[in-house]
Motif scaffolding. Sequence first.
Motif, mmCIF file in Angstrom:
data_model
loop_
_atom_site.group_PDB
_atom_site.id
_atom_site.type_symbol
_atom_site.label_atom_id
_atom_site.label_comp_id
_atom_site.label_asym_id
_atom_site.label_seq_id
_atom_site.Cartn_x
_atom_site.Cartn_y
_atom_site.Cartn_z
ATOM 1 N N ALA B 147 0.836 -1.201 0.000
ATOM 2 C CA ALA B 147 0.000 0.000 0.000
ATOM 3 C C ALA B 147 0.870 1.250 0.000
ATOM 4 N N GLN B 148 1.921 1.187 0.794
ATOM 5 C CA GLN B 148 2.820 2.343 0.887
ATOM 6 C C GLN B 148 3.489 2.619 -0.458
ATOM 7 N N ALA B 149 3.902 1.556 -1.127
ATOM 8 C CA ALA B 149 4.547 1.701 -2.432
ATOM 9 C C ALA B 149 3.596 2.352 -3.421
ATOM 10 N N PHE B 150 2.332 1.912 -3.353
ATOM 11 C CA PHE B 150 1.335 2.492 -4.248
ATOM 12 C C PHE B 150 1.176 3.994 -3.972
ATOM 13 N N GLU B 153 4.227 5.991 -5.164
ATOM 14 C CA GLU B 153 4.236 6.092 -6.610
ATOM 15 C C GLU B 153 3.405 7.278 -7.092
ATOM 16 N N LEU B 154 2.273 7.484 -6.440
ATOM 17 C CA LEU B 154 1.374 8.568 -6.855
ATOM 18 C C LEU B 154 1.594 9.843 -6.053
ATOM 19 N N GLY B 155 2.582 9.812 -5.195
ATOM 20 C CA GLY B 155 2.880 10.996 -4.400
ATOM 21 C C GLY B 155 1.815 11.318 -3.367
ATOM 22 N N LEU B 156 1.198 10.273 -2.802
ATOM 23 C CA LEU B 156 0.162 10.495 -1.794
ATOM 24 C C LEU B 156 0.733 10.287 -0.398
ATOM 25 N N MET B 157 0.055 10.847 0.566
ATOM 26 C CA MET B 157 0.424 10.540 1.949
ATOM 27 C C MET B 157 -0.066 9.134 2.260
#
Lengths: 509, 212
Positions: B147-150, B153-157
Amino acid sequence: MSQVNDFIFGTEGYQSLQHRPSLLRTLTGLRKSPMDNSHLTVDSQKVIGASYSHLDLGASDTQKRNSSPDSRSVHSNGSTKSPRPSLNLSKAKKLYDLSTKIDDDADWNDDIDDLATPSPQDPKPQFYPDISDLKLQESPMDRSTASMEPPLETQQLSEAQPAQFLRSDYERIMKDPFVILERTSNQSKYSKIVKALKNQPFDMAELRKQTWSGVPAALRPLVWQVLLGYLPVNSATRESVLRRKRKEYTNSMTQLFRAEKDQAVWHQISIDIPRTNPTIKLYSFESTQRSLEKVLYLWAVRHPASGYVQGINDLATPFYQIFLSAYLCDHVDMEAFNTNQLPQELINCIEADTYWCLTKVLDTIQDNYIHEQPGIIRQVSELRDLVKRDEPYLAEHFEHEGIDFIQFSFRWMNCMLMRELRMELIVRMWDTYLSSYPTGFNQFHVYVCCAFLRRFSEQLLEMDFQDIIMFLQDTSKTSDWTEADVEMMLSEAFVWQSLYENATAHFRT
Amino acid sequence: MSSNTATEHGQSAMRFAQFKLVLLGESAVGKSSIVHRFVKDSFTDSRESTIGAAFLTQTIQIDANTTVKFEIWDTAGQERYRSLASMYYRNAQAALVVFDITQESSLDKAKYWIKELQKQASSGIVIALVGNKLDLEEERKISKDEAQAFANELGLMYAEVSAKTGEKVKDCFKDIALKLPLEEKLSQQGQRRRRTVDLNQRPSTNEQQCAC
């Protein structure tokens, strides 16, 4: 009461109401059934107001009418009667027709033919297969959500003495709910409704008239089923029809659970069941939860155009608990009753009756739950129009504060105010809605929502955006309400509906 | 509400800004529970499903002289209500997209919402991907790494919280507050206030004013 007459029939009655929005609230004389007031009627047959426009139909051939698939005619009535263009109705209608073609309506038609001639092949004593073993296994996916749920009450009492909580005549009531009349017919408060039930020939209009102002608890399970056209009044066919409907339910259930489960629907239902009426203990028992689960799943699978939508679970519960109440002794606290101790045969009956009656109601509001929920959008827009006209200051204030009606009234429509009022009050409200079937839930309800909102106008006018939204979504504002408050609201709604219909009829001519 | 309004402290450097935040995510992942933990610091096992959307507010202090107020729209998770959601995320400056770490399908739904937000919501929206039910670590189906990688990747917190125990819930909102364009908001609020005075309009009642 003459004031009311002036409002309804006086030429400037409507005008004056616009400027005196709170006046109606003082009309305490309306507490009683507006239908008792002959001056509300144009002639002896027709009663003003959309919720009664079907009454003249009821008088002619009740049996046929009851069993006909009302939903389509209701829908078109609703759209043609409405003086305002309804939103997106053609699309909704298409979807609606599609869904009615593939849903249970065919079953009701089948029964019309069967009503007069009960099939001799009906197996009598053992009238349905045992579906007790059809408890669906939870998929591992379902189980993980269970941790969010409150502990399930699975405790089974020993099967020793069912007589402690079940009425001694429960088996007879199961076969024929009219047995309930034996214990009530001597009491005067029941007399008008009992008389209406016993009238030969049966007159649905008369029963509606007598039940508009509420149904005594003891008669409710019977009366609701009759008002919906589920339970035949004709004693010659009653038992066999009821038996067949229940058998049909259990057969469908058997088939359904042999087939592959629709995981998405099942998952949504299984996560909603544990959080249905969480404050009422009755709904924490495993047997209750399994019953509702089955009812909702069958309905969803049979109505693919809408499927299961959150809120439908709420609507199933008044039927479930009212039908259960028919079999319980007077001393039993129904809302805390442990359903795990019920005999399976009785559970099946309650489930089947709940299923069919829920289906009848949902037939009239199915476009609330199809794609994009056009029924709700229409109702919210009708509510907005009503408030603009009836309570212009409030409408203006909402607009100034940037309040959109959908922000607070979506839930009112989606759950029929069930999230806003306690169950006992909802049950009272449903007496009136069901007596106005089939228009109670889709037309009269909007007027009720308007009356509900008007109850709080003075407070709302003092609030800003944030406070308005939080106040309207807070359910504690009705925690001190009694049946009298609900009845006042229903009466006000009725008057407004009559007024409105009258006013628009006047414009048309 | 545990708000520290600007006026309670010194007049000089207190800053106050409010932001709209929306919660999105699959049904029963715990959106309402997270909000209730944040706003009321309470939790119940038996919360009714949200119909439409619910509105709540909470104020947090992010440093000695800065207070942020969240206006929160907690949306319903069921698929059928999807078309309603745009009404609530349209003007949101922040979004909490919630999934349930014990429920595989819920991450897919979260990804769907993130995609939708990136397409439809206002451009500067701060999005946090939040895994809930950290108290059910032993039932975890979605690894933190995945989940963190995802999110990276999208620059989300990214955050993992437990609405039940309260773990990390406040931190999560605080982190969002720190990411919000505070200066920009303050200058907007300042401009709006000046304009209000200039045009001699009645001041908006639902707007909290900065005391500086």
